[in-house]
Design a protein around this motif. Structure first.
Motif, PDB file in Angstrom:
ATOM      1  N   GLN A   1      27.359 -18.049   0.559  1.00 39.68           N
ATOM      2  CA  GLN A   1      27.658 -17.884   1.977  1.00 39.68           C
ATOM      3  C   GLN A   1      27.826 -16.406   2.327  1.00 39.68           C
ATOM      4  O   GLN A   1      27.425 -15.950   3.400  1.00 39.68           O
ATOM      5  N   GLU A   2      28.412 -15.657   1.403  1.00 36.37           N
ATOM      6  CA  GLU A   2      28.558 -14.222   1.613  1.00 36.37           C
ATOM      7  C   GLU A   2      27.189 -13.547   1.593  1.00 36.37           C
ATOM      8  O   GLU A   2      26.937 -12.615   2.371  1.00 36.37           O
ATOM      9  N   ALA A   3      26.302 -14.009   0.709  1.00 37.91           N
ATOM     10  CA  ALA A   3      24.956 -13.451   0.642  1.00 37.91           C
ATOM     11  C   ALA A   3      24.208 -13.669   1.951  1.00 37.91           C
ATOM     12  O   ALA A   3      23.458 -12.796   2.409  1.00 37.91           O
ATOM     13  N   ALA A   4      24.408 -14.821   2.564  1.00 36.69           N
ATOM     14  CA  ALA A   4      23.785 -15.091   3.862  1.00 36.69           C
ATOM     15  C   ALA A   4      24.274 -14.100   4.903  1.00 36.69           C
ATOM     16  O   ALA A   4      23.487 -13.540   5.677  1.00 36.69           O
ATOM     17  N   ALA A   5      25.574 -13.859   4.912  1.00 41.46           N
ATOM     18  CA  ALA A   5      26.147 -12.910   5.869  1.00 41.46           C
ATOM     19  C   ALA A   5      25.630 -11.501   5.648  1.00 41.46           C
ATOM     20  O   ALA A   5      25.542 -10.705   6.588  1.00 41.46           O
ATOM     21  N   MET A   6      25.259 -11.189   4.395  1.00 44.18           N
ATOM     22  CA  MET A   6      24.788  -9.845   4.061  1.00 44.18           C
ATOM     23  C   MET A   6      23.266  -9.711   4.137  1.00 44.18           C
ATOM     24  O   MET A   6      22.723  -8.682   3.751  1.00 44.18           O
ATOM     25  N   GLY A   7      22.573 -10.760   4.632  1.00 44.90           N
ATOM     26  CA  GLY A   7      21.157 -10.588   4.914  1.00 44.90           C
ATOM     27  C   GLY A   7      20.182 -11.497   4.207  1.00 44.90           C
ATOM     28  O   GLY A   7      18.971 -11.395   4.428  1.00 44.90           O
ATOM     29  N   ALA A   8      20.647 -12.420   3.352  1.00 40.34           N
ATOM     30  CA  ALA A   8      19.719 -13.319   2.651  1.00 40.34           C
ATOM     31  C   ALA A   8      19.256 -14.440   3.571  1.00 40.34           C
ATOM     32  O   ALA A   8      20.044 -15.000   4.336  1.00 40.34           O
ATOM     33  N   ASP A   9      17.969 -14.764   3.503  1.00 41.55           N
ATOM     34  CA  ASP A   9      17.428 -15.890   4.259  1.00 41.55           C
ATOM     35  C   ASP A   9      17.639 -17.198   3.517  1.00 41.55           C
ATOM     36  O   ASP A   9      17.842 -18.249   4.130  1.00 41.55           O
ATOM     37  N   SER A  10      17.566 -17.147   2.198  1.00 41.15           N
ATOM     38  CA  SER A  10      17.831 -18.317   1.369  1.00 41.15           C
ATOM     39  C   SER A  10      18.443 -17.844   0.064  1.00 41.15           C
ATOM     40  O   SER A  10      18.382 -16.657  -0.274  1.00 41.15           O
ATOM     41  N   VAL A  11      19.042 -18.793  -0.660  1.00 42.54           N
ATOM     42  CA  VAL A  11      19.772 -18.444  -1.875  1.00 42.54           C
ATOM     43  C   VAL A  11      19.465 -19.469  -2.956  1.00 42.54           C
ATOM     44  O   VAL A  11      19.465 -20.675  -2.702  1.00 42.54           O
ATOM     45  N   LEU A  12      19.197 -18.983  -4.165  1.00 47.12           N
ATOM     46  CA  LEU A  12      19.057 -19.834  -5.337  1.00 47.12           C
ATOM     47  C   LEU A  12      20.282 -19.611  -6.218  1.00 47.12           C
ATOM     48  O   LEU A  12      20.567 -18.473  -6.599  1.00 47.12           O
ATOM     49  N   VAL A  13      21.021 -20.683  -6.523  1.00 49.08           N
ATOM     50  CA  VAL A  13      22.257 -20.537  -7.283  1.00 49.08           C
ATOM     51  C   VAL A  13      22.214 -21.404  -8.535  1.00 49.08           C
ATOM     52  O   VAL A  13      21.563 -22.441  -8.578  1.00 49.08           O
ATOM     53  N   CYS A  14      22.943 -20.951  -9.548  1.00 44.50           N
ATOM     54  CA  CYS A  14      23.136 -21.739 -10.759  1.00 44.50           C
ATOM     55  C   CYS A  14      24.532 -21.463 -11.284  1.00 44.50           C
ATOM     56  O   CYS A  14      24.857 -20.321 -11.622  1.00 44.50           O
ATOM     57  N   GLU A  15      25.365 -22.496 -11.330  1.00 44.82           N
ATOM     58  CA  GLU A  15      26.747 -22.346 -11.781  1.00 44.82           C
ATOM     59  C   GLU A  15      26.976 -22.955 -13.160  1.00 44.82           C
ATOM     60  O   GLU A  15      28.101 -23.220 -13.544  1.00 44.82           O
ATOM     61  N   ASP A  16      25.907 -23.167 -13.899  1.00 42.42           N
ATOM     62  CA  ASP A  16      26.040 -23.812 -15.204  1.00 42.42           C
ATOM     63  C   ASP A  16      27.007 -23.045 -16.105  1.00 42.42           C
ATOM     64  O   ASP A  16      27.117 -21.814 -16.028  1.00 42.42           O
ATOM     65  N   ALA A  17      27.687 -23.775 -16.980  1.00 46.04           N
ATOM     66  CA  ALA A  17      28.683 -23.160 -17.868  1.00 46.04           C
ATOM     67  C   ALA A  17      28.079 -22.108 -18.780  1.00 46.04           C
ATOM     68  O   ALA A  17      28.771 -21.170 -19.198  1.00 46.04           O
ATOM     69  N   THR A  18      26.792 -22.216 -19.094  1.00 44.61           N
ATOM     70  CA  THR A  18      26.159 -21.224 -19.967  1.00 44.61           C
ATOM     71  C   THR A  18      26.074 -19.845 -19.299  1.00 44.61           C
ATOM     72  O   THR A  18      25.822 -18.841 -19.963  1.00 44.61           O
ATOM     73  N   LEU A  19      26.286 -19.811 -17.971  1.00 44.62           N
ATOM     74  CA  LEU A  19      26.192 -18.557 -17.223  1.00 44.62           C
ATOM     75  C   LEU A  19      27.544 -18.041 -16.760  1.00 44.62           C
ATOM     76  O   LEU A  19      27.616 -17.023 -16.065  1.00 44.62           O
ATOM     77  N   SER A  20      28.610 -18.725 -17.131  1.00 45.61           N
ATOM     78  CA  SER A  20      29.939 -18.342 -16.639  1.00 45.61           C
ATOM     79  C   SER A  20      30.380 -16.986 -17.170  1.00 45.61           C
ATOM     80  O   SER A  20      31.092 -16.240 -16.510  1.00 45.61           O
ATOM     81  N   VAL A  21      29.971 -16.654 -18.409  1.00 47.42           N
ATOM     82  CA  VAL A  21      30.203 -15.329 -18.985  1.00 47.42           C
ATOM     83  C   VAL A  21      28.833 -14.719 -19.256  1.00 47.42           C
ATOM     84  O   VAL A  21      27.941 -15.391 -19.778  1.00 47.42           O
ATOM     85  N   TYR A  22      28.667 -13.456 -18.898  1.00 48.20           N
ATOM     86  CA  TYR A  22      27.349 -12.850 -19.000  1.00 48.20           C
ATOM     87  C   TYR A  22      26.855 -12.758 -20.443  1.00 48.20           C
ATOM     88  O   TYR A  22      27.555 -12.271 -21.333  1.00 48.20           O
ATOM     89  N   ARG A  23      25.641 -13.244 -20.659  1.00 47.49           N
ATOM     90  CA  ARG A  23      24.865 -13.041 -21.882  1.00 47.49           C
ATOM     91  C   ARG A  23      23.415 -12.889 -21.463  1.00 47.49           C
ATOM     92  O   ARG A  23      22.929 -13.626 -20.596  1.00 47.49           O
ATOM     93  N   VAL A  24      22.710 -11.972 -22.073  1.00 47.39           N
ATOM     94  CA  VAL A  24      21.375 -11.661 -21.598  1.00 47.39           C
ATOM     95  C   VAL A  24      20.410 -12.828 -21.766  1.00 47.39           C
ATOM     96  O   VAL A  24      19.524 -13.034 -20.919  1.00 47.39           O
TER      97      VAL A  24
END
Length: 343
Positions: free
Chosen positions: A49-72
Motif C-alpha cells: 500500500q505504501e508502494a502504491a502511494a509512492m508511485g507503483a501502478d501494481s505490486v508483486l509480493v511474496c511473504e513466504d517464510a523463506t524470504l523473511s530473513v535475507y538470503r541471496v
C-alpha cells in the motif's frame, strides 16, 4: 515498453527509505509504461500500500517464510523467475549490499546486462545509458546496454529523488509463490544482531566524519592506558564528534586511517574500501582527504572541512573550510547549534 520493475528492499518488516528512490527512477524511465513494485519478505502485503502511494501502478509480493530473513538464493531465484515470466524492459533498484548480489545473480540467471552505481540515467529506443564513477571517483564513465530484453539497473543511493507521496493512489497487488523451498536453500540464518539507535551511513542526509587528526585530543588519558593516542581519538569520537552528530541527526563516519588505527569500528568507514555515501552535508574533521577517502564521499552535496593543515587536500573539495583545532571548533559549533535548534 511493457513494464518497469522497481525492487523495494525490506529490512525488519519495513521498506528501506532508499527503495522509494528506485521507484522514482522507474517512474521517470517508464515513459507511460506500467511501474511494478517487487516486494519480498516480512510484511510485504502491508508495504504494498505504501508502494502504491509512492508511485507503483501494481505490486508483486511474496511473504513466504523463506524470504523473511535475507538470503541471496531465494531472493535471486524469485527475481529471475519474475523477470523471465514478465519480461520487463528494466529492473531498477538502489545499490546496497543486498541488491548488488541479488541483481548480479538474477542478471546472470536471465542472461541480462546489469549497470551499477548510476547517478545519471536515460532510456530510449531499448538503450539504457548511465553515468557512473570510475577510477575511485576521479572520472565519470558513460556506459550503455542496448537491444531487446530486460536490463538491470542499480542507482546510487541519494542520487535521485523519490516520487511525491500520494496516499489516494491505489495499485493492483498480486501474491506470487516462492521459487525455492527451505530444503533447497543451502544457507541458514541462525540469528542476527541489529544496530539500534544509529543513523545508517548510506541513508544519512548528514554525516560527521573523523580522521587521523582525532588523536590530537588534548584530554589526559587515565593511568595505565596502553595506547594514549588511541584512547584520545576514541574519546574524541565519542565525546566530541558524536554530540555534534546527535544535534544534527547525523551519522558518524571515519576515514580508513582512523579505522586502521583502532579509533573506531569498520562499519563507520567511508571511502574506497568502506562505504560510498551521498549526503546533503558532509563534515570532515581531522581528515586530510586522501584519494581513497574522496572516492567514498566526493558526491556529497555540501562538504565542510575542519583541519589544522591549510594544505590538506580535503580543502580542495570543500565548499567551506575552517583551518584550526577541531577540538576547539567542534564543541563550539555543537554548542551554537544546540542554542539555535533549541536542543
Amino acid at each position: 515498453m511493457s513494464q518497469v520493475f522497481a525492487f523495494v528492499e525490506v529490512v525488519g518488516g519495513q521498506a528501506s527509505a532508499a527503495s522509494w528512490e528506485a521507484l522514482g527512477v522507474a517512474r521517470r524511465l517508464a515513459n507511460g509504461a506500467q511501474v511494478v513494485a517487487l516486494i519480498f519478505g516480512e510484511n510485504a502485503a502491508s508495504i504494498a500500500q505504501e508502494a502504491a502511494a509512492m508511485g507503483a501502478d501494481s505490486v508483486l509480493v511474496c511473504e513466504d517464510a523463506t524470504l523473511s530473513v535475507y538470503r541471496v538464493e531465494p531472493y535471486a531465484a524469485l527475481l529471475a523467475k519474475l523477470v523471465s515470466d514478465h519480461q520487463p524492459a528494466l529492473v531498477v533498484g538502489v545499490g546496497t549490499g543486498r541488491t548488488r548480489e541479488t541483481f548480479a545473480s538474477a542478471a546472470a540467471e536471465t542472461n541480462s546486462p546489469l549497470l551499477t552505481e548510476a547517478f545519471e540515467v536515460s532510456y530510449e529506443d531499448n538503450t539504457l545509458t548511465v553515468t557512473r564513477p570510475a577510477y575511485a571517483g576521479k572520472v565519470q564513465q558513460k556506459m550503455s546496454a542496448s537491444g531487446p530484453g530486460p536490463k538491470y539497473l542499480l542507482v546510487r543511493g541519494r542520487a535521485f529523488k523519490p516520487n511525491e507521496r500520494d496516499d489516494a493512489r491505489s495499485a493492483n497487488v498480486t501474491t506470487v509463490a516462492p521459487v525455492l523451498s527451505e530444503d533447497q536453500i543451502s544457507t541458514k540464518v541462525e540469528s542476527f544482531e541489529a544496530e539500534v539507535g544509529k543513523v545508517k551511513l548510506t541513508d544519512a542526509a548528514i554525516i560527521v566524519s573523523g580522521g587521523r587528526g582525532m588523536a590530537n585530543n588534548p584530554a589526559t588519558p587515565p593511568p595505565g592506558v596502553p595506547d594514549p593516542a588511541v584512547w584520545k581519538a576514541q574519546e574524541g569520537f565519542a565525546n566530541v564528534l558524536q554530540p555534534l552528530a546527535d544535534v544534527l541527526g547525523a551519522a558518524l563516519g571515519a576515514s580508513r586511517a582512523a579505522v586502521d588505527a583502532g579509533y573506531i569500528s569498520y562499519d563507520h568507514q567511508v571511502g574506497q574500501t568502506g562505504k560510498n555515501v551521498n549526503p546533503d552535508l558532509y563534515i570532515a574533521c581531522g581528515i586530510s582527504g586522501a584519494i581513497q577517502h574522496q572516492a567514498g564521499m566526493r558526491n556529497s552535496k555540501l562538504i565542510v572541512a575542519i583541519n589544522k593543515d591549510s594544505d590538506a587536500p580535503i580543502f580542495k573539495m570543500a565548499r567551506f573550510g575552517v583551518v584550526g583545532d577541531l577540538y576547539e571548533i567542534v564543541p563550539a559549533l555543537t554548542a551554537e547549534l544546540k542554542k539555535r535548534l533549541g536542543k
